[in-house]
Each structure stands twice: as structure tokens, then as C-alpha cells.
Design a protein around this motif. Structure first.
Motif, PDB file in Angstrom:
ATOM      1  N   ARG A  25       0.814  -1.219   0.000  1.00 14.63           N
ATOM      2  CA  ARG A  25       0.000   0.000   0.000  1.00 14.63           C
ATOM      3  C   ARG A  25       0.845   1.266   0.000  1.00 14.63           C
ATOM      4  O   ARG A  25       0.376   2.327   0.365  1.00 14.63           O
ATOM      5  CB  ARG A  25      -0.941  -0.013   1.207  1.00 14.63           C
ATOM      6  CG  ARG A  25      -1.984  -1.128   1.152  1.00 14.63           C
ATOM      7  CD  ARG A  25      -2.680  -1.308   2.476  1.00 14.63           C
ATOM      8  NE  ARG A  25      -3.401  -0.122   2.872  1.00 14.63           N
ATOM      9  CZ  ARG A  25      -3.954   0.047   4.067  1.00 14.63           C
ATOM     10  NH1 ARG A  25      -3.827  -0.885   4.982  1.00 14.63           N
ATOM     11  NH2 ARG A  25      -4.604   1.147   4.361  1.00 14.63           N
ATOM     12  N   ARG A  26       2.075   1.173  -0.420  1.00 13.45           N
ATOM     13  CA  ARG A  26       2.910   2.368  -0.460  1.00 13.45           C
ATOM     14  C   ARG A  26       2.511   3.247  -1.640  1.00 13.45           C
ATOM     15  O   ARG A  26       2.130   2.768  -2.694  1.00 13.45           O
ATOM     16  CB  ARG A  26       4.380   1.970  -0.573  1.00 13.45           C
ATOM     17  CG  ARG A  26       4.873   1.148   0.621  1.00 13.45           C
ATOM     18  CD  ARG A  26       6.297   0.685   0.414  1.00 13.45           C
ATOM     19  NE  ARG A  26       6.711  -0.228   1.483  1.00 13.45           N
ATOM     20  CZ  ARG A  26       7.839  -0.913   1.486  1.00 13.45           C
ATOM     21  NH1 ARG A  26       8.681  -0.784   0.464  1.00 13.45           N
ATOM     22  NH2 ARG A  26       8.144  -1.712   2.479  1.00 13.45           N
ATOM     23  N   GLY A  27       2.629   4.527  -1.443  1.00 12.25           N
ATOM     24  CA  GLY A  27       2.250   5.452  -2.499  1.00 12.25           C
ATOM     25  C   GLY A  27       3.285   5.532  -3.600  1.00 12.25           C
ATOM     26  O   GLY A  27       4.434   5.103  -3.453  1.00 12.25           O
ATOM     27  N   ASN A  28       2.874   6.080  -4.727  1.00 11.77           N
ATOM     28  CA  ASN A  28       3.786   6.381  -5.827  1.00 11.77           C
ATOM     29  C   ASN A  28       3.299   7.657  -6.496  1.00 11.77           C
ATOM     30  O   ASN A  28       2.381   8.311  -6.003  1.00 11.77           O
ATOM     31  CB  ASN A  28       3.878   5.208  -6.814  1.00 11.77           C
ATOM     32  CG  ASN A  28       2.518   4.802  -7.363  1.00 11.77           C
ATOM     33  OD1 ASN A  28       1.711   5.643  -7.744  1.00 11.77           O
ATOM     34  ND2 ASN A  28       2.262   3.501  -7.400  1.00 11.77           N
ATOM     35  N   VAL A  29       3.898   8.038  -7.598  1.00  6.60           N
ATOM     36  CA  VAL A  29       3.543   9.306  -8.225  1.00  6.60           C
ATOM     37  C   VAL A  29       2.127   9.280  -8.798  1.00  6.60           C
ATOM     38  O   VAL A  29       1.543  10.325  -9.063  1.00  6.60           O
ATOM     39  CB  VAL A  29       4.543   9.690  -9.328  1.00  6.60           C
ATOM     40  CG1 VAL A  29       5.914   9.958  -8.728  1.00  6.60           C
ATOM     41  CG2 VAL A  29       4.617   8.613 -10.407  1.00  6.60           C
TER      42      VAL A  29
END
Length: 641
Positions: free
Chosen positions: A35-39
Motif C-alpha cells: 500500500r505504499r504510495g507512488n507518483v
């Protein structure tokens, strides 16, 4: 030498304590997915700074032949590639091919049939295809079941490239259209409910690339947003209603109908455009008395359009009042067989109430009309148009009308992938239906959506499946639970039992606002709810939405002291939950208290101290009965007299 001694002592100590070590419950609280964010998608659950989404605008001209029961036409789609990669081809859906003997949907339908059975003598014919991004147009395409791959001579450029695809299409309108479209015979003509009636582009996204799941049955849709300009040519004596705004009303309606239309736009009460006794009176309702008429509709920023056409329509309407001050219009069309104060003459009232409630509580309705069509379809939704069964009455008509128009929020406004994650539209919609039904006409129609303990037998059943099961994979007996009731139950628990109204509503509204007209994934929903509510809910998503874990809280012991009482709570279920409990003292005063879910991180038994010299008469876990505890026998404790 000293380090060795310390290590030896540690090992000896570990051996001595080994038999006393107990497994904690930390795995139930760990992260559930990546669930880590990205651009593209932020860890806070909103679109990232470089989120992109492709788009498609449609111009369609089609004609309905009520003798041959066919639709034929031509359309031009303008496709916008906002992705960071060039595209040599695009995928489109030809869902009309579901209605053939050898379609995947037909071949995966049980012999005895089901809700998604349909005609098998149909299929779509495509001619005159032209696909152009740059240079010479291409006519190359490949059809595979309900998908069509269209190739370009030059790739569509990344980050703003544009292409056009044009083609002619024709197909037979099924009588039985998988409970999503079809023909309904009445005494004064056939009602044609038309959906999935033109080739539609599939979604190309940052998660899967091309989403090309075949159209089988239970899995519904995942399509791009765009502007629609469509014209429907029908015999002169038909009435057509459709998604969006009718832009040539003066060409297809008489002055009398236009006057009634204007009256309905200013009325909170239902106004007849065509009264029951006027059906078939073409001199009153049609500007011409022979030939054909073309009805012209436009709709902006929508993922689809649908329409209905018939000679048999009673037609009524009323104003919808939106919280921002704008107006929309509720409309209903239905045959004489469906008329009546306990039936479809209340349809517009129901439609208006439903749209106004959701607009005020969650997000304002964006479309100019909301049209309810009496049909052979049990209940199916499209942007601004719903098909509900013509035999529905009373509470049944309210329920299906409210549910189908609730779908304008999920997945029409919040464009989730129905082919993969049915719970993100059906479950969310069933959840908001609960509150709209409570609100309608001071609770005229009782609802049991929140009575989760009525469904405990299914929660305990070994054959149950999880919410995350794809709709086309779920067993038929499970789909109502995996897609509708279980996710709705979970959201009601989250609002009423875990977070409370204010925190939940802030988070849910933020999710809708952030992903309106976009394509969220399940993790986007999880992240947004947690960030806005300020709560780590890994244990909740894992237990309720991903696995088949059950809730089983209880009271194992109550110990009296001179100036206090110790209550021993237990967690025997696979899923931890906060403990909301009511205490009634011997003087009949009462309090409701809450133990946080963290009490179960280390063990499955917890002692709670009640500091009061008063004796406790009753202890009751979950007094609101929002949790489907699979063993309610130990949820309450009553002092023996």
C-alpha cells in the motif's frame, strides 16, 4: 569471554521461559497488501501528483427498427492517450457478442440457467472501421469474444496523443438480455431497454494496463469517461428517454408536452407529461403523424449512456433540488400495466427522494436528469437512467429504484472496476441505501440491511467466499453476500461501531471527492479512509474484506469487589474488534463504554476494571447489534437474583 557468558545465560533463560511464551495476535494487525504510495496513487489514498487517466468522447447516430428488433448505426470515438507510453492499439468491448451460442458467457452459464442467461441468436456486425492516430487510417482489427483489438498504422503518442476510431455497427436486440437490457411486451407496444448498445473502449490504467476481462455475466463494467453526443432515430410514435440532456425537445415534443415539461421542471410534485389516458394519442404527443423522428441527447463527463424507447409509455416528471442550488429532473416511463398509487405512479417521487438524499449526504448529483424505466430488467443502472422491473410495487419498487439510482455514485461518479471489485460499487451502494431508506418518508419502508445477525448462518457457512472474490468467480449463492450484504455490513460497522459518524463521514466523503470521475483501486479506498479518519484499520480490512474471518466476542467472567467490578472479556473469533458494551447498574443507571481493538494485540482475554461501588445488573456487548457476532449467547451477562 564475557560476551560468551552473557550469550550462554540468555540461552539458558530462554530455555526456562520457552514453555511460557504465547503467540501474540500481531499478524492480524500487520499491513494487508502493498500500500505504499507512488507518483500515480498517493499513500494518503488520493490521486498522486502524476495520476493520469485516458479519455474517450463519442458521437453516435443509431436507428431502432421495431419490426426487425435491431439497432444499427455509426459512431466515431475520439480517444485521448494521457498515459506515459505510446499505444500501438486499443482494446474495445463488443458486449453484444455475449448473446451468441459460443460466447464465453454462454458457455460458462449453467445448463439450468441463472440470472445472467440471455438470448444466443445475436451478436454484433462491424463494418467500415477506420482507425487513425497519424498518417494513413488503419482498418485492421481483431475480434475475440466480447473484445475487439483495434490497430493503428502509427502509435498514439504518449501524454496527450489523440486518435479517432469510426465504424458501422448492427445487432439484434435480445428479448432476454442478461437482466441488463431487452424487450418487454405490453398491450400498447414493446418497451426497448437499450444498454451496452455500441462498442466501448476498455480502460488502460496504471495498475493493469489494458483491462480486458471478457463479459461473462456477474462482472459488470469498467470504462473510460468522456463526452457523449448521440442521436436515436425511431418510428414517429415512440417516446425516447435517455442518459443526459434531450437537446432537441422542440423537434420531438408537441407544444403541449413542452409546456408540461416546463411545469415539471418547477414542481416538487409529480407532473404528467403523458397521462395514462393519453398513451397512443399521437396527435397530442407527437409533432408529426408518420415517418421517423430523431431524438438528440448530450451528456458530459460520463462513462456510458443508455436509453429506452416505446409507444407504450406513461411519462411523468418532477424537479430535483440539489444542495448547491442547481436543479435536475426526475422522470419515469412505464406502461399502463404498471400504473397505480402502490406501483409506478410513485416512481418519480422515489427517484427524486433518492437523488436528493445522496446529493445532500455524500456528493452532489451531476446529471441533468434521472430517468426510471419500467422494463423486463429486474434492476440495472446506467448514468442517469435505471431499468427496474415493471411488476415492482410498494417497498419493492422503492428498494430497486433507490438501489439503482444509488449506483450513480458507485460506480458512475466514482469509477471503480466492477469486473474485478463488485463490492466497491454494489457493497458501497447497498451501504448508502440503508441510510436513504431510513430517511425516506420518515421510514415508510423498514430495512434490515443493518440487521447483520440475521446473516450469521452465512458467515458461519463453510462454503462462504470472501468479499475480494471476483464476481464472475463467486458462486451464485454467495454473490449477494460477497458483493452486496457483507461489504455493506462492514461499512455500517465502521460508521456505527468503530469510527463514529463524524470520522467516517469525513473519510467517505473525502474518498468520493478525491476519486470522482476517476478509477480507484481497493488500496486507494483503504488508504483514504485510514488517513482521513486517523485510524490504522489493517485488522478490519484483512478480517472483513479480504479473509473469511468471523467476530466472536464474549464475557467469560464477572468478579465483584467491594468498590469495583472486574469484567473479563474474551475474543474467540479470528477477527479482532473493539468492545462496545453497555453497563446497567443496580439503580438502573447505565453507561456505554468502549475497549479499543488494541486490547487483542497480545492476547485473547482482557480484564476491565469498573470503578464503582454499585453492583452491575447487566452487561451487554454491542447494544446496537451492528456486529454479526457468530455466538451471541455470551454477549450479555445478567446477574442472577
Amino acid at each position: 569471554m564475557r560476551i560468551r557468558k552473557i550469550l550462554l545465560l540468555f540461552l539458558l533463560g530462554a530455555t526456562a521461559f520457552a514453555q511460557e511464551v504465547k503467540q501474540n495476535n500481531q499478524p492480524l494487525f500487520d499491513d494487508i497488501t502493498y500500500r505504499r504510495g507512488n507518483v500515480y496513487r498517493s499513500a494518503s489514498g488520493v490521486p498522486g501528483p502524476e495520476y493520469w487517466q485516458n479519455r474517450a468522447d463519442y458521437e453516435i447516430e443509431a436507428e431502432l427498427d421495431d419490426k426487425a428488433n435491431t439497432i444499427k448505426g455509426r459512431f466515431t470515438m475520439t480517444y485521448y492517450n494521457n498515459s506515459p507510453e505510446k499505444l500501438d492499439y486499443i482494446w474495445m468491448y463488443l458486449e453484444q457478442n455475449r448473446f451468441t451460442e459460443d460466447s464465453r458467457g454462454t458457455l460458462t452459464t449453467p445448463i439450468m440457467g441463472n440470472r445472467y442467461s440471455g438470448d444466443t441468436d445475436g451478436g454484433i456486425t462491424i463494418t467500415g472501421l477506420s482507425a487513425k492516430s497519424k498518417g494513413k487510417p488503419s482498418s485492421k482489427y481483431l475480434i475475440s469474444d466480447t473484445r475487439m483489438q483495434v490497430f493503428f498504422n502509427e502509435p498514439i503518442k504518449a501524454k496527450g496523443g489523440k486518435a479517432t476510431v469510426s465504424m458501422n455497427f448492427e445487432f439484434k436486440i435480445p428479448e432476454e438480455g442478461m437482466d441488463r437490457m431487452g424487450q418487454y411486451k405490453t398491450n400498447k407496444g414493446t418497451i426497448y431497454s437499450l444498454a451496452q448498445w455500441y462498442p466501448r473502449v476498455a480502460v488502460f490504467d496504471d495498475v493493469t494496463g489494458w483491462n480486458t476481462e471478457p463479459y461473462l455475466g456477474a462482472g459488470e463494467f469498467y470504462v473510460e469517461y468522456g463526452n457523449f453526443d448521440y442521436k436515436i432515430t425511431v418510428p414517429y410514435n415512440h417516446i425516447v428517454v435517455g442518459s443526459g440532456e434531450l437537446v432537441n425537445a422542440k423537434d420531438v415534443l408537441t407544444k403541449e408536452l413542452l409546456n408540461r415539461w416546463e411545469k415539471a421542471q418547477e414542481s416538487d410534485k409529480t407532473v404528467y407529461l403523458i397521462a395514462p389516458e393519453e398513451v397512443g394519442n399521437t396527435s397530442l404527443t407527437r409533432p408529426v403523424q408518420n415517418g421517423k423522428l430523431t431524438w438528440h441527447f448530450k451528456m458530459k463527463n460520463t462513462r456510458d449512456v443508455a436509453f429506452a424507447s416505446s409507444t407504450a409509455f406513461i411519462w411523468d416528471a418532477a424537479r430535483i433540488n440539489l444542495p448547491g442550488g442547481k436543479k435536475s429532473m426526475a422522470q419515469s416511463v412505464y406502461p399502463a400495466e404498471s400504473d397505480g398509487v402502490k406501483a409506478w405512479s410513485r416512481s418519480t417521487e422515489y427517484t427524486k427522494a433518492s437523488i436528493e438524499h445522496y446529493s445532500k449526504m455524500w456528493f452532489e448529483y451531476p446529471y441533468p436528469n434521472a430517468v426510471n424505466v419500467a422494463s423486463n430488467v429486474g434492476g440495472m443502472e446506467y448514468p442517469g437512467v435505471s431499468f427496474c422491473h415493471a411488476d415492482s410495487k410498494g417497498a419493492g419498487l422503492w428498494d430497486v429504484t433507490d438501489h439503482e439510482f444509488g449506483h450513480n455514485w458507485f460506480p458512475m461518479i466514482v469509477g471503480s472496476n466492477e469486473r474485478r471489485h463488485a463490492w466497491m460499487d454494489e457493497g458501497f451502494n447497498t451501504f448508502i441505501n440503508y441510510y436513504s431508506t431510513l430517511a425516506f418518508n420518515n421510514g415508510e419502508y423498514p430495512t434490515d440491511i443493518a440487521k447483520s445477525r440475521n446473516r450469521v448462518m452465512w458467515f458461519k457457512w463453510r462454503g462462504r467466499e470472501s468479499i475480494s472474490t471476483y464476481p464472475d468467480v463467486a458462486q451464485g449463492m454467495n454473490l449477494a453476500y460477497t458483493a452486496y450484504y457483507k461489504p455493506a455490513t462492514g461499512l455500517i460497522m465502521l460508521r456505527e461501531y468503530i469510527l463514529g459518524h463524524e470520522r467516517f463521514d469525513n473519510a467517505f466523503r473525502a474518498y468520493i471527492k478525491a476519486w470522482a470521475y476517476k478509477h480507484p483501486q481497493p488500496t486507494d479506498f483503504y488508504n483514504c479512509m485510514e488517513n482521513v479518519a486517523g485510524e490504522n484499520l489493517n485488522w478490519f480490512w484483512r478480517g472483513w474484506f479480504i479473509s473469511n474471518a468471523n467476530i466472536d466476542l464474549g464475557i467469560s467472567k464477572v468478579t465483584d469487589n467491594s468498590d469495583s467490578t472486574i469484567i473479563t472479556f474474551t475474543n474467540k473469533g479470528e477477527m479482532p474488534m473493539p468492545v462496545v458494551f453497555k453497563i446497567i447498574f443496580e439503580d438502573d443507571t447505565q453507561e456505554t463504554r468502549t475497549l479499543p481493538v488494541e486490547v487483542w494485540q497480545r492476547q485473547n482475554e482482557w480484564d476491565y476494571l469498573v470503578k464503582s461501588p454499585k453492583k452491575i445488573k447487566v452487561i451487554d456487548i454491542d447494544p446496537g447489534r451492528y456486529t454479526p457476532d457468530i455466538n451471541g449467547s455470551d454477549n450479555s451477562w445478567i446477574r442472577d437474583e
